[in-house]
Scaffold this active site. Structure first.
Site, PDB file in Angstrom:
ATOM      1  N   GLU A 111      -6.706   4.821  -1.692  1.00  0.00           N
ATOM      2  CA  GLU A 111      -7.626   5.083  -0.583  1.00  0.00           C
ATOM      3  C   GLU A 111      -7.417   6.474   0.008  1.00  0.00           C
ATOM      4  O   GLU A 111      -8.366   7.119   0.466  1.00  0.00           O
ATOM      5  CB  GLU A 111      -7.475   4.018   0.503  1.00  0.00           C
ATOM      6  N   PHE A 143      -4.642 -12.566   6.907  1.00  0.00           N
ATOM      7  CA  PHE A 143      -4.284 -11.795   5.710  1.00  0.00           C
ATOM      8  C   PHE A 143      -5.037 -10.465   5.697  1.00  0.00           C
ATOM      9  O   PHE A 143      -6.250 -10.416   5.877  1.00  0.00           O
ATOM     10  CB  PHE A 143      -4.642 -12.608   4.461  1.00  0.00           C
ATOM     11  N   GLN A 144      -4.303  -9.410   5.488  1.00  0.00           N
ATOM     12  CA  GLN A 144      -4.827  -8.034   5.459  1.00  0.00           C
ATOM     13  C   GLN A 144      -5.552  -7.662   6.750  1.00  0.00           C
ATOM     14  O   GLN A 144      -6.475  -6.854   6.754  1.00  0.00           O
ATOM     15  CB  GLN A 144      -5.718  -7.797   4.240  1.00  0.00           C
ATOM     16  N   LYS A 190     -15.977  -8.883   8.145  1.00  0.00           N
ATOM     17  CA  LYS A 190     -16.630  -9.412   6.951  1.00  0.00           C
ATOM     18  C   LYS A 190     -17.826 -10.301   7.304  1.00  0.00           C
ATOM     19  O   LYS A 190     -18.852 -10.301   6.605  1.00  0.00           O
ATOM     20  CB  LYS A 190     -15.598 -10.215   6.146  1.00  0.00           C
ATOM     21  N   MET A 238       9.161  25.188   0.057  1.00  0.00           N
ATOM     22  CA  MET A 238       9.160  25.724   1.419  1.00  0.00           C
ATOM     23  C   MET A 238      10.341  25.193   2.221  1.00  0.00           C
ATOM     24  O   MET A 238      10.968  25.924   2.994  1.00  0.00           O
ATOM     25  CB  MET A 238       7.838  25.378   2.116  1.00  0.00           C
TER      26      MET A 238
END
Lengths: 96, 565
Positions: free
Chosen positions: B64, B126-127, B176, B478
């Site tokens: 993502e 969940f999630q 959803k 760096m």
């Protein structure tokens, strides 16, 4: 202690108060007190803030709050009579 | 201002009954979106179900974060909001770095996330994660859509907010059940953007101050690019004849070889640019925000200068340095309003150009190995005006800014504010898809490349003809440089000499790949890179001891530059 008082008029949209609080703390200020009341088709929040240190400018914070999408106006009501300390502000926990 | 679907889209402005997920897709189409970047998952499955039959091209990234950067890369090239899509929970949290990067660099982005059903929100489902809360400090605005019928308005508003004024990311979190429910809706055409009118009195005051200056200097920032004001600002600079320095994000606003351009200011800026800032009696600041990497110790920055500050975002004026004159307005209008200003500054101009001539970049590095600055200079010069260099973060990022030739600001894509390692590869994918005719080169260090290496699979999947360069010093260069200079050579956790063979890895992902190890292989390698039509990968091995010079030490004034000698 430096305390500035802002009056913020907003749309009555969920999440707006959280967004205001986020900006205040993200930009180096503490929320000292907060009062919200309903006004016509919106909400008015009085919030007292004090800076983390002497480098924070209340006018910059005001503009940063004004930018928020659901904020209609921000008014600086009372200027603190105490200039920010260059070295330290009173810690959050003690002020509570 | 917020007219509903008008004649400029193919969408009929009539009430239609649609499932929420279909509304999302059609509302994106109504905003003119053609390409979206994303990754499916449980809570966003209805939207992916609707995507399958739509006109939208969905680019499946392999993480993502890659989708967010690719969308922002698309946006950085086009100046319009890119779109990324992810599921709830880990999908959303993986987007956060890309959203934050867009926020810090004022890039318009619309991020759409799935959320669990409203009935279970707040139950640790969940999630489930508080995406709205997690992203709040790094978005320009955000929504949780509670009612399916709100979707068209929310999506239209999101694009307007993302692109209007100072751009930024907008998050739309969609439960959803909202995606699954049907509603009667009308779609919205793109909404008009409001413009901030510059105060004419303030503009006149600014003109007076500029006319009275003996040593004025333009200080350009990325806000010019975001405002689409490059042509107007270039015209103003040329009309006034004033020398110019630019931040990292404003490289290319003036072409690198422009006679008035003195280079980048700041921590790794050019010596002549920093010295000019320190001596100027007036800084004309356009779309810049006095970032600490540009100013060094702010108390000693431009100590002799008055400040005239132009910005679309009023909260930037006076934030870190008080402005003698602050003008909030659209930068193209501000530039046009100053076109008649022509101060008499020939001695100052001559002094600046002499200083620039005295401190040229050096490319005569000894040894047989590849000297990264020379490689990058030659790469950009051979690619010409079509060159788009997409930097990652670290030493190579500064070498790109210092040594590449940029014909326009879109030729230099870099994570300036957040400084995100892993930025380059997915951003390069989005940039190349946005502008297929450009010669887009993703340039990473070996550290950053490994942070989004999975996007090589995206390049292979869509056969994106991106040119990928990894400048490999087997170190976090760096950090190593700072440990050498400021931590008594205590090299802590910067050794990456166990890196894989990057060319082999790239081949495994289906890219043509080769390695450049010696200086005498550089020209031929660059030719091969530029002449290959499909995706191609160059692994460029350099000496770990190479440092970025000059360098302003942290907390020091820009006058205190360290150099190799």
């Amino acid at each position: 202690m430096t305390i500035e008082t802002l009056s913020i008029e907003t749309d009555n949209v969920n999440g707006t108060l959280r967004r205001i609080w986020t900006i205040i703390e993200q930009r180096g200020w503490y929320v000292r007190s907060l009062l919200v009341e309903e006004v016509e088709s919106g909400a008015r929040t009085w919030v007292q803030v004090s800076p983390e240190d002497g480098r924070r400018q209340i006018h910059t914070l005001r503009h940063q709050l004004e930018k928020l999408v659901n904020v209609r106006s921000v008014e600086l009501l009372e200027r603190s009579r105490v200039q920010p300390s260059v070295f330290e502000e009173i810690p959050y926990a003690e002020a509570i | 201002m917020t007219a509903q679907a008008a004649a400029n889209t193919d969408i009929e402005p009539q009430m239609q009954t649609m499932r929420g997920a279909d509304i999302v897709v059609h509302a994106l189409e109504a905003q003119g979106v053609k390409t979206v970047f994303g990754y499916p998952g449980g809570a966003i499955m209805p939207v992916y179900d609707a995507l399958a039959g739509s006109s939208l091209k969905h680019v499946l990234c392999r993480h993502e974060q890659g989708a967010a950067f690719a969308a922002a890369g698309w946006s950085r090239m086009r100046g319009k909001a890119g779109v990324c899509i992810a599921t709830s929970g880990p999908g959303a949290t993986n987007l956060v770095t890309g959203i934050a990067d867009a926020f810090m660099d004022s890039v318009p982005l619309v991020a759409i996330t799935g959320q669990v059903d409203q009935a279970v929100m707040g139950t640790d489902a969940f999630q489930e994660i508080d995406t709205f809360g997690i992203t709040m400090p790094v978005v320009k605005h955000s929504y949780i859509v509670r009612h399916t019928e709100d979707l068209p308005k929310v999506i239209a508003e999101a694009f307007r907010i993302a692109e209007e004024g100072r751009p930024g990311p907008v998050l739309i979190d969609i439960p959803k059940d909202v995606q699954n429910k049907e509603a009667d809706v009308e779609l919205f055409a793109p909404l008009d953007h409001t413009r901030a009118e510059a105060d004419e009195e303030a503009l006149a005051h600014a003109a007076d101050v500029i006319m009275s200056a003996q040593k004025p200097l333009f200080y350009l920032g990325g806000g010019i690019v975001r405002a689409g004001a490059v042509d107007e600002v270039r015209a103003l600079i040329e009309a006034t004849g004033i020398p110019t320095v630019a931040t990292l994000q404003a490289q290319g606003v003036l072409p690198t070889d422009h006679p008035q351009f003195m280079g980048m200011l700041g921590m790794h800026g050019s010596r002549s640019a920093n010295l000019a800032v320190q001596e100027a009696d007036l800084l004309i600041v356009m779309g810049a925000r006095f970032d600490d990497r540009a100013t060094g110790k702010i108390a000693t920055f431009a100590p002799n200068a008055r400040i005239v500050h132009f910005d679309r975002d009023v909260s930037e004026i006076g934030k870190l340095r008080d402005a003698n004159v602050g003008v909030c307005g659209e930068l193209d209008d501000c530039a046009k309003g100053l076109m008649s200003v022509k101060p008499a500054i020939q001695p100052w101009f001559d002094q600046c150009m002499a200083s620039k001539a005295e401190t040229p970049n050096r490319y005569d590095a000894p040894g047989e190995g590849v000297y990264a600055p020379r490689f990058l200079k030659e790469l950009s010069e051979k690619a010409g005006d079509k060159f788009v260099g997409v930097a990652d973060v670290g030493q190579h990022q500064m070498w790109i800014a210092q040594h590449c030739r940029f014909s326009r600001p879109q030729a230099h894509l870099t994570s300036g504010g957040l400084g995100t390692m892993g930025f380059s590869l997915p951003t390069g994918i989005g940039a190349k898809m946005a502008e297929p005719d450009a010669t887009v080169v993703s340039i990473s260090g070996d550290g950053g490349f490994m942070m989004n290496i999975q996007e090589l699979a995206t390049i292979n999947r869509y056969k994106v003809p991106l040119k990928v360069v990894v400048i490999d010093n087997s170190r976090l260069g760096m950090v190593r440089q700072w440990q050498e200079l400021f931590f008594d050579e205590n090299y802590s956790e910067v050794d990456l000499s166990d890196n894989p063979d990057f060319a082999q890895v790239a081949r495994a992902f289906g890219l043509e790949a080769f390695t450049i190890r010696r200086a005498d292989e550089v020209s031929e390698g660059i030719d091969r890179l530029l002449n290959t039509e499909g995706p191609v990968f160059a692994h460029v091995v350099i000496d770990p001891a190479q440092n970025v010079w000059p360098l302003v030490p942290p907390g020091a004034s820009n006058a205190e530059m360290m150099d190799e000698d």
